[in-house]
Design an enzyme around this catalytic site. Structure first.
Site, short mmCIF file in Angstrom:
data_model
loop_
_atom_site.label_atom_id
_atom_site.label_comp_id
_atom_site.label_asym_id
_atom_site.label_seq_id
_atom_site.Cartn_x
_atom_site.Cartn_y
_atom_site.Cartn_z
N LYS A 160 0.84 -1.20 0.00
CA LYS A 160 0.00 0.00 0.00
C LYS A 160 0.88 1.25 0.00
CE LYS A 160 -3.83 -1.90 2.76
NZ LYS A 160 -4.90 -1.79 1.75
N ASP A 220 -7.40 -3.03 10.74
CA ASP A 220 -7.84 -4.11 9.86
C ASP A 220 -8.19 -5.37 10.65
OD1 ASP A 220 -8.51 -4.65 7.24
OD2 ASP A 220 -6.56 -5.50 6.72
N ARG A 238 -10.08 -11.69 2.43
CA ARG A 238 -10.94 -12.75 1.90
C ARG A 238 -10.26 -14.12 1.98
NH1 ARG A 238 -11.36 -9.62 -3.67
NH2 ARG A 238 -11.11 -7.91 -2.18
#
Ligand code: BES
Ligand code: MN
Ligand code: ZN
Length: 510
Positions: free
Chosen positions: A291, A302, A365
């Site tokens: 990032k 997070d 995910r």
């Protein structure tokens, strides 16, 4: 912290501050505010006439009584327009009043039951009004920091979080018959708020301290405190189980991954549990698909999905909910290093399904894929997951609602409870086309579908790992899990989003 009810007349209460209210656009105050106004020889009416008090939502006016009343100060809080007033407006108003009083070092105060004189304005019962009042006062008073700077008047002393913490809020009610309902509501609000501040505390911890191993220790402590079942899977166990998603995400970090499982038993033995699954990436650098530096420090949040799961189990225990729950928290740190996973890698997930990595920043995910397939195996009657999953969800809804996807019935119910709690959720689709976007040339699925509809392609990816008919709802809390501006009853930092929403959802289940 004391939350109580006193039966009596507002003009007789001896207190540092008494909070009353005013709706917007009302020239002449009513109810308790009118009684106070009279004792103050019309001072409040005069301030309204001068335009200094308008009743706008969250407007705070402090009037010193100078001996005209046993209360030293009257705090007039604006409730906004009467026809728009709901429980959430009352929470915001009470939050604003609490924060202002604490700013003036007033930690013990009295208040009327806002909305209580106008049951039809909100449609709420005294118990619900009292719950909203307790929730918002406690949540507004919350703060977390590690400052060692001494307050000016106490040289050398370590500044503690509890310095100006709220000590006492007493609701003054003239109708003695409402006393019990109010006390019950205050009590319920306090329990829920405690679960939320617990989630905020976990979330606000810095990533050098709150690693997956530390989070697992915290879960064990929580389990001991509330008599929950707790099982933590360590790295070796995750390897033997074939949890390829969690392991890949964690492999670039010196902090080992873990999967935490908590069990709450409030139902009968044979009742199938509800599974609550939460993403806990203790720090998300993006990994090899790194990032940009700007605001990267926010990626300590997070882990909020997992922290919310711990908070929801705590809330279930505090409220003694009559159902069984399994909390599942896959936790890892996403770092770039010589041992990190890479774009191009193909992983085997716990389900056996293969995943092509196209972006190592789509890591949430991957840990959820393993945790969701594991949760499905436990045969729950429903699964709810919470995750700070996509920047795309923040683009879609900003910071004012979580995205909610999945089973129609569950989604509708979560939306409804979102409105009632102010812990809002807004429905987004998982069209079959979003699933098509996730198809890979070389594996069963790939981990990124590109830029467009990113919140929905992420949800489609998760669906691929629960698709066995178990009713499932996914909450994308990326925009709601933390805030960088204090507002209403939500101060800077972790917000605890999802805790009140999911707990009330579970509490309302038949
Ligand atoms: N944790 C982030 C999502 C996120 C981003 C939350 C910004 C809050 C603010 C997640 O792991 C992530 O990086 N998602 C990527 C997915 C993409 C690579 C497919 C995203 O949203 O950009
Ligand atoms: Mn990421
Ligand atoms: Zn992430």
């Amino acid at each position: 912290m004391e939350l109580g009810v006193a039966t009596g007349d507002v003009t007789r209460v001896e207190t540092q501050a008494l909070v009353v209210n005013l709706y917007q656009g009302i020239g002449k105050p009513g109810g308790a505010t009118a009684a106070i106004d009279k004792a103050l020889e019309g001072q409040i009416t005069a301030l309204i006439e001068e335009g200094e008090i308008t009743g706008a939502l969250e407007e705070i006016t402090i009037v010193h009584t100078a001996g005209r009343l046993p209360a030293r100060r009257i705090v007039v809080v604006g409730l906004g327009k009467k026809e728009e007033c709901d429980l959430e407006a009352l929470r915001k108003a009470m939050g604003a009043a609490t924060r202002r009083l604490l700013k003036h070092q007033i930690t013990r105060f009295h208040t009327i039951l806002h909305g209580g004189g106008d049951l039809d304005a909100t449609g709420a019962t005294p118990r619900e009004l009292a719950q909203a009042l307790a929730e918002s006062a406690i949540l507004a008073a919350y703060r977390w920091d590690r400052k060692t700077v001494a307050p000016a008047d106490e040289p050398g002393e370590i500044h503690e979080r509890d310095k100006a913490a709220l000590q006492s809020v007493v609701v003054v009610e003239k109708d003695g018959r409402k006393r019990q309902a109010i006390q019950r509501g205050l009590d319920r609000g306090e329990r829920l708020a405690r679960a939320v501040t617990y989630t905020r505390d976990l979330g606000n911890q810095p990533p050098n301290e709150m690693t997956p191993v530390r989070l697992a220790e915290e879960a064990r402590r929580l389990a001991r405190e509330h008599d929950l079942g707790c099982r933590v899977f360590n790295k070796g166990e995750l390897e033997r189980m074939g949890m390829g998603g969690i392991l890949a995400v964690g492999q670039g970090s010196g902090n080992e991954p873990r999967m935490i499982v908590l069990r709450y038993k409030g139902g009968r033995d044979k009742d199938r549990p509800v599974a609550v699954v939460g993403k806990a990436i203790t720090f998300d650098t993006g990994g090899i698909s790194i990032k940009p530096s700007a605001s990267m420090e926010e990626m300590k949040f997070d882990k909020m999905g997992g922290c919310a799961v711990l908070g929801i189990l705590k809330a279930a225990a505090l409220l003694e909910l009559k159902l069984n729950l399994i909390g599942v928290v896959p936790s890892a740190e996403n770092m770039p290093s010589g041992t990190a996973y890479r774009p191009g890698d193909i992983l085997k997930s716990y389900s056996g399904k293969t995943i092509e990595i196209v972006n190592t920043d789509a890591e949430g995910r991957l840990v959820l894929a393993d945790a969701l397939s594991w949760a499905v195996q436990q045969k729950p009657r429903e699964i709810i997951d919470l995750a700070t999953l996509t920047g795309a969800c923040v683009v879609a809804l900003g910071h004012y609602a979580s995205g909610v996807f999945g089973d129609e019935r569950m989604v509708a119910r979560l939306e409804e409870i979102g409105v009632a709690t102010g812990d809002r959720a807004w429905r987004l689709p998982i069209y079959p086309e979003f699933g098509d976007d996730m198809k890979s040339e070389v594996a069963d699925i790939k981990n990124s579908g590109g830029r467009w509809g990113g919140a929905s392609t992420a949800a489609a990816f998760l669906k691929f790992f629960v698709d066995d008919g178990t009713p499932w709802a996914h909450l994308d809390i990326a925009g709601t899990a933390w805030t960088t501006k204090s507002k209403g009853y939500t101060p800077w930092g972790a917000t605890g989003a999802g805790v009140r929403l999911v707990t009330e959802y579970l509490a309302a289940r038949p």
